[in-house]
Design a protein around this motif. Structure first.
Motif, PDB file in Angstrom:
ATOM      1  N   SER A   1       0.813  -1.219   0.000  1.00 51.62           N
ATOM      2  CA  SER A   1       0.000   0.000   0.000  1.00 51.62           C
ATOM      3  C   SER A   1       0.843   1.263   0.000  1.00 51.62           C
ATOM      4  CB  SER A   1      -0.908   0.017   1.231  1.00 51.62           C
ATOM      5  OG  SER A   1      -0.127   0.074   2.416  1.00 51.62           O
ATOM      6  N   CYS A   2       2.066   1.197   0.514  1.00 52.13           N
ATOM      7  CA  CYS A   2       2.916   2.381   0.705  1.00 52.13           C
ATOM      8  C   CYS A   2       2.184   3.419   1.564  1.00 52.13           C
ATOM      9  CB  CYS A   2       3.299   2.984  -0.644  1.00 52.13           C
ATOM     10  SG  CYS A   2       4.742   4.074  -0.612  1.00 52.13           S
ATOM     11  N   ILE A   3       1.466   2.930   2.577  1.00 52.72           N
ATOM     12  CA  ILE A   3       0.494   3.783   3.255  1.00 52.72           C
ATOM     13  C   ILE A   3       1.121   4.881   4.105  1.00 52.72           C
ATOM     14  CG2 ILE A   3       0.254   2.250   5.261  1.00 52.72           C
ATOM     15  CD1 ILE A   3      -2.801   3.031   5.141  1.00 52.72           C
ATOM     16  N   TYR A   4       2.252   4.616   4.750  1.00 55.96           N
ATOM     17  CA  TYR A   4       2.808   5.643   5.635  1.00 55.96           C
ATOM     18  C   TYR A   4       3.255   6.892   4.876  1.00 55.96           C
ATOM     19  CZ  TYR A   4       2.622   2.350   9.521  1.00 55.96           C
ATOM     20  OH  TYR A   4       2.190   1.485  10.495  1.00 55.96           O
ATOM     21  N   PRO A   5       4.044   6.770   3.802  1.00 57.43           N
ATOM     22  CA  PRO A   5       4.375   7.974   3.046  1.00 57.43           C
ATOM     23  C   PRO A   5       3.148   8.648   2.431  1.00 57.43           C
ATOM     24  CG  PRO A   5       5.953   6.264   2.575  1.00 57.43           C
ATOM     25  CD  PRO A   5       4.839   5.612   3.345  1.00 57.43           C
ATOM     26  N   LEU A   6       2.167   7.857   1.984  1.00 55.73           N
ATOM     27  CA  LEU A   6       0.965   8.466   1.418  1.00 55.73           C
ATOM     28  C   LEU A   6       0.241   9.301   2.469  1.00 55.73           C
ATOM     29  CD1 LEU A   6      -0.548   5.589  -0.779  1.00 55.73           C
ATOM     30  CD2 LEU A   6       0.898   7.498  -1.504  1.00 55.73           C
ATOM     31  N   LEU A   7       0.069   8.750   3.661  1.00 54.75           N
ATOM     32  CA  LEU A   7      -0.590   9.503   4.732  1.00 54.75           C
ATOM     33  C   LEU A   7       0.228  10.722   5.139  1.00 54.75           C
ATOM     34  CD1 LEU A   7      -1.886   6.625   7.045  1.00 54.75           C
ATOM     35  CD2 LEU A   7      -3.275   8.157   5.639  1.00 54.75           C
ATOM     36  N   GLY A   8       1.554  10.556   5.208  1.00 51.89           N
ATOM     37  CA  GLY A   8       2.398  11.685   5.571  1.00 51.89           C
ATOM     38  C   GLY A   8       2.335  12.804   4.554  1.00 51.89           C
TER      39      GLY A   8
ATOM     40  N   MET B   1      10.650  11.275   0.446  1.00 52.33           N
ATOM     41  CA  MET B   1      10.409  10.257   1.462  1.00 52.33           C
ATOM     42  C   MET B   1      10.733   8.918   0.816  1.00 52.33           C
ATOM     43  SD  MET B   1       7.023   9.455   3.711  1.00 52.33           S
ATOM     44  CE  MET B   1       7.328  10.764   4.870  1.00 52.33           C
ATOM     45  N   ILE B   2      11.632   8.188   1.408  1.00 51.72           N
ATOM     46  CA  ILE B   2      12.214   7.007   0.779  1.00 51.72           C
ATOM     47  C   ILE B   2      11.585   5.749   1.360  1.00 51.72           C
ATOM     48  CG2 ILE B   2      14.382   5.805   0.330  1.00 51.72           C
ATOM     49  CD1 ILE B   2      15.594   8.640   1.263  1.00 51.72           C
ATOM     50  N   LYS B   3      11.262   4.800   0.522  1.00 49.95           N
ATOM     51  CA  LYS B   3      10.717   3.525   0.960  1.00 49.95           C
ATOM     52  C   LYS B   3      11.700   2.424   0.611  1.00 49.95           C
ATOM     53  CE  LYS B   3       7.191   2.720   2.136  1.00 49.95           C
ATOM     54  NZ  LYS B   3       6.687   2.535   3.491  1.00 49.95           N
ATOM     55  N   SER B   4      11.886   1.465   1.492  1.00 49.28           N
ATOM     56  CA  SER B   4      12.767   0.346   1.168  1.00 49.28           C
ATOM     57  C   SER B   4      12.091  -0.966   1.533  1.00 49.28           C
ATOM     58  CB  SER B   4      14.097   0.472   1.914  1.00 49.28           C
ATOM     59  OG  SER B   4      13.902   0.479   3.292  1.00 49.28           O
ATOM     60  N   ASP B   5      12.249  -1.977   0.704  1.00 50.75           N
ATOM     61  CA  ASP B   5      11.627  -3.273   0.951  1.00 50.75           C
ATOM     62  C   ASP B   5      12.339  -4.327   0.126  1.00 50.75           C
ATOM     63  OD1 ASP B   5       9.686  -5.448   1.290  1.00 50.75           O
ATOM     64  OD2 ASP B   5       8.359  -3.877   1.991  1.00 50.75           O
ATOM     65  N   ILE B   6      12.179  -5.589   0.526  1.00 45.71           N
ATOM     66  CA  ILE B   6      12.869  -6.663  -0.185  1.00 45.71           C
ATOM     67  C   ILE B   6      11.909  -7.522  -1.001  1.00 45.71           C
ATOM     68  CG2 ILE B   6      14.679  -6.765   1.560  1.00 45.71           C
ATOM     69  CD1 ILE B   6      13.329  -9.280   2.663  1.00 45.71           C
ATOM     70  N   ASP B   7      10.617  -7.287  -0.918  1.00 48.46           N
ATOM     71  CA  ASP B   7       9.649  -8.111  -1.632  1.00 48.46           C
ATOM     72  C   ASP B   7       9.238  -7.403  -2.915  1.00 48.46           C
ATOM     73  OD1 ASP B   7       7.746 -10.236  -1.994  1.00 48.46           O
ATOM     74  OD2 ASP B   7       6.214  -8.789  -1.419  1.00 48.46           O
ATOM     75  N   GLU B   8       9.537  -8.009  -4.068  1.00 48.84           N
ATOM     76  CA  GLU B   8       9.319  -7.339  -5.346  1.00 48.84           C
ATOM     77  C   GLU B   8       7.849  -7.063  -5.624  1.00 48.84           C
ATOM     78  OE1 GLU B   8      11.347  -5.876  -7.377  1.00 48.84           O
ATOM     79  OE2 GLU B   8      13.029  -6.389  -6.086  1.00 48.84           O
ATOM     80  N   LYS B   9       6.962  -7.956  -5.177  1.00 53.12           N
ATOM     81  CA  LYS B   9       5.544  -7.705  -5.410  1.00 53.12           C
ATOM     82  C   LYS B   9       5.078  -6.495  -4.616  1.00 53.12           C
ATOM     83  CE  LYS B   9       1.129 -10.082  -5.910  1.00 53.12           C
ATOM     84  NZ  LYS B   9       0.438 -11.392  -5.828  1.00 53.12           N
ATOM     85  N   ASN B  10       5.542  -6.389  -3.368  1.00 53.05           N
ATOM     86  CA  ASN B  10       5.227  -5.193  -2.588  1.00 53.05           C
ATOM     87  C   ASN B  10       5.749  -3.945  -3.281  1.00 53.05           C
ATOM     88  OD1 ASN B  10       3.829  -6.422  -0.535  1.00 53.05           O
ATOM     89  ND2 ASN B  10       5.509  -6.396   0.932  1.00 53.05           N
ATOM     90  N   LEU B  11       6.977  -4.033  -3.793  1.00 54.23           N
ATOM     91  CA  LEU B  11       7.569  -2.879  -4.460  1.00 54.23           C
ATOM     92  C   LEU B  11       6.763  -2.482  -5.693  1.00 54.23           C
ATOM     93  CD1 LEU B  11      11.348  -3.826  -4.253  1.00 54.23           C
ATOM     94  CD2 LEU B  11      10.175  -2.071  -2.947  1.00 54.23           C
ATOM     95  N   GLU B  12       6.317  -3.485  -6.438  1.00 58.49           N
ATOM     96  CA  GLU B  12       5.536  -3.210  -7.647  1.00 58.49           C
ATOM     97  C   GLU B  12       4.272  -2.424  -7.304  1.00 58.49           C
ATOM     98  OE1 GLU B  12       2.777  -5.691 -10.840  1.00 58.49           O
ATOM     99  OE2 GLU B  12       4.283  -6.753  -9.633  1.00 58.49           O
ATOM    100  N   TYR B  13       3.548  -2.884  -6.287  1.00 60.51           N
ATOM    101  CA  TYR B  13       2.315  -2.195  -5.915  1.00 60.51           C
ATOM    102  C   TYR B  13       2.595  -0.872  -5.218  1.00 60.51           C
ATOM    103  CZ  TYR B  13      -1.120  -5.616  -7.386  1.00 60.51           C
ATOM    104  OH  TYR B  13      -1.942  -6.415  -8.145  1.00 60.51           O
ATOM    105  N   ALA B  14       3.676  -0.806  -4.444  1.00 58.63           N
ATOM    106  CA  ALA B  14       4.022   0.459  -3.794  1.00 58.63           C
ATOM    107  C   ALA B  14       4.271   1.540  -4.844  1.00 58.63           C
ATOM    108  CB  ALA B  14       5.249   0.277  -2.908  1.00 58.63           C
ATOM    109  N   ARG B  15       5.028   1.200  -5.880  1.00 65.48           N
ATOM    110  CA  ARG B  15       5.289   2.174  -6.948  1.00 65.48           C
ATOM    111  C   ARG B  15       3.995   2.549  -7.670  1.00 65.48           C
ATOM    112  NH1 ARG B  15      10.061  -1.338  -7.903  1.00 65.48           N
ATOM    113  NH2 ARG B  15      11.894  -0.197  -7.135  1.00 65.48           N
TER     114      ARG B  15
END
Length: 488
Positions: A144-151, A168-182
């Motif tokens: 969801s990338c919810i924290y930066p969106l809310l901020g 605001m930088i987001k970091s994660d190791i799961d590619e599916k999460n990254l795909e949807y976050a972007r």
């Protein structure tokens, strides 16, 4: 709960729009937006004090209406809960998200609580007015990338300025999460302010050097709770499913080596190297035992500036948050000591706000007393002293306990030694460096009675704040007795 849809002109988030044929760089464009003033925070602060009215939400959002029966929502249906999340984000923050069915559906109120606390933490640990532009790092994003969106919806925590990007930088190791976050960043036109970064599991969690960034204002994380899938299943079997977890997260979102404590310990280890390059290191935790363990570790490392709070949502969901800083700027007491659940009071951050005394005024009125009281404080050898004659409060900074006679004697001795030596000597103090910052107020109790209080704003030595309280008390009593208020 907001009673109407929140329109985009209520809280603009995107930078200037760029025509597809434009050859002008983003950083050359002016930002033609007006950020919400701090008073607008009230609409966010009060959003979820009461449970949402599903019938009202259904009237405002046709997509949500399809899942509501009267005033009821089926919390056992993941699609219903996912639509609730989408509806709250749309109506209250003008945000849009898309989520896969096998990823965590974030409960909005719970995530919003973390953002509210961060705002208080950052606002009250600065001499600058609330609402300034800041840079944050969210470690371990979900789909969801919810924290930066809310901020970004509430504050200018990233921005485009001429020649500069602050992201605001987001970091994660799961590619599916990254795909949807972007995808969710793009869906909300926030690509210029939120950058999604892929990290390897063993890479640094705070990648300032890798990204060529010297410093940021805060980092935040809501790490996976569990050490293993077995632990996750055992925990789930011991409790009934609350509404906020009707959407089942994937294992990568729920499990990490060492659990949430192990994850935040990695951040703590990195912070001991980075130190002041991040003003505030923060983490939201699922277990009180985790918060207690981390407070113990902060104390063991001699980190004296920290904060802890508890988030309570409804009758079941509780979360805790811990923050620490290597700087001297101290947050408000309501932010730093926001829980009574910590089993040992010695683990709580020090008290930073006190009512020093109340006293009757023999004559001359409150204004006259406040003026003399301010003058007595201003007569000290301070780095700065600003008194508001209308509010009867002032902010000051000093190199140390300059009100103490022993301090003045030592200073005179050093001056004599310096003149005798014919040159400047090392006094052991950095010229102009504040070791103590404070707020003082005079409040009217009755026409002939006032109360005096103080807040510790800056510094690492709690004994100086205690000594300052004694100075305020002695000075106020001396002024009401007609003496000059000199202290020992």
């Amino acid at each position: 709960m907001s009673s109407k849809r929140k329109h985009s002109d209520d809280a603009p988030r995107a930078g200037p729009s760029i025509d597809g044929n434009s050859t002008t760089a983003l950083e050359d464009q002016p930002m033609a937006v007006t950020w919400p003033v701090p008073s607008a925070d009230n609409q966010f602060k009060d959003l979820y004090l009461k449970p949402p009215d599903f019938k009202q939400l259904a009237l405002l959002d046709p997509d949500f209406a399809a899942y509501v029966k009267g005033r009821d929502l089926d919390f056992n249906d993941p699609t219903s809960v996912m639509q609730l999340t989408k509806t709250l984000l749309k109506l209250d923050f003008d945000l849009k998200i898309e989520l896969p069915g096998d990823r965590l559906c974030p409960p909005v109120a719970n995530r919003h609580n973390y953002i509210l606390w961060l705002k208080g933490l950052l606002d009250t640990s600065s001499y600058e007015p609330p609402g300034r532009k800041l840079v944050g790092l969210d470690i371990g994003t979900g789909a969801s990338c919810i924290y930066p969106l809310l901020g970004c919806a509430q504050r200018p925590w990233s921005f485009i300025a001429t020649g500069n990007h602050q992201l605001m930088i987001k970091s994660d190791i799961d590619e599916k999460n990254l795909e949807y976050a972007r995808k969710n960043v793009k869906l909300n036109d926030l690509e210029a302010r939120i950058k999604v970064v892929s990290r390897k599991p063993d890479a640094q969690l705070i990648p300032l050097d890798d990204l060529g960034i010297e410093s940021i204002d805060f980092c935040m994380t809501n790490p996976p709770f569990y050490e293993s899938a077995d632990e996750m299943r055992r925990s789930a079997s011991k409790k009934s499913r609350p509404p906020s977890t009707a959407c089942t997260g994937s294992e990568v979102e729920m499990v990490t080596a060492g659990g949430e404590v192990g994850f935040v310990e990695r951040i703590l280890a990195e912070s001991l190297v980075l130190r002041g390059r991040v003003q505030w290191y923060t983490a939201m935790l699922g277990f009180l035992s985790s918060a207690t363990k981390l407070l113990e570790e902060l104390k063991a490392h001699g980190i004296d500036n920290c904060a802890v709070t508890e988030f309570v949502q409804g009758s079941k969901t509780r979360r805790w948050a811990v923050a620490w800083s290597f700087g001297g700027a101290r947050p408000a007491q309501s932010v730093a000591r926001g829980t009574g659940s910590v089993p040992t009071r010695a683990l709580l951050p020090p008290v930073t706000e006190v009512d020093v005394l109340s006293l009757r005024l023999p004559g001359g009125g409150v204004g006259g007393f406040a003026s003399r009281f301010s003058g007595a404080i201003g007569g000290l050898e301070l780095l700065s002293w600003d008194w508001d004659v209308e509010k009867f409060e002032g902010v000051g900074r000093a190199v140390g306990n300059v009100w103490n006679r022993a301090w003045r004697r030592r200073k005179k001795k050093r001056e004599v030694e310096s003149r005798t030596a014919g040159s400047e000597r090392d006094t052991g103090e950095t010229p102009g460096a504040a070791g103590f910052g404070f707020l003082v107020w005079v409040k009217v109790v009755r026409q002939d009675e006032v109360s005096i209080g103080s807040r510790w704003l800056e510094g690492h030595d709690g004994t100086i704040f205690e000594s300052f309280q004694g100075f305020l008390k002695t000075t106020a009593q001396a002024l009401t007795a007609g003496r000059d208020g000199e202290t020992s």
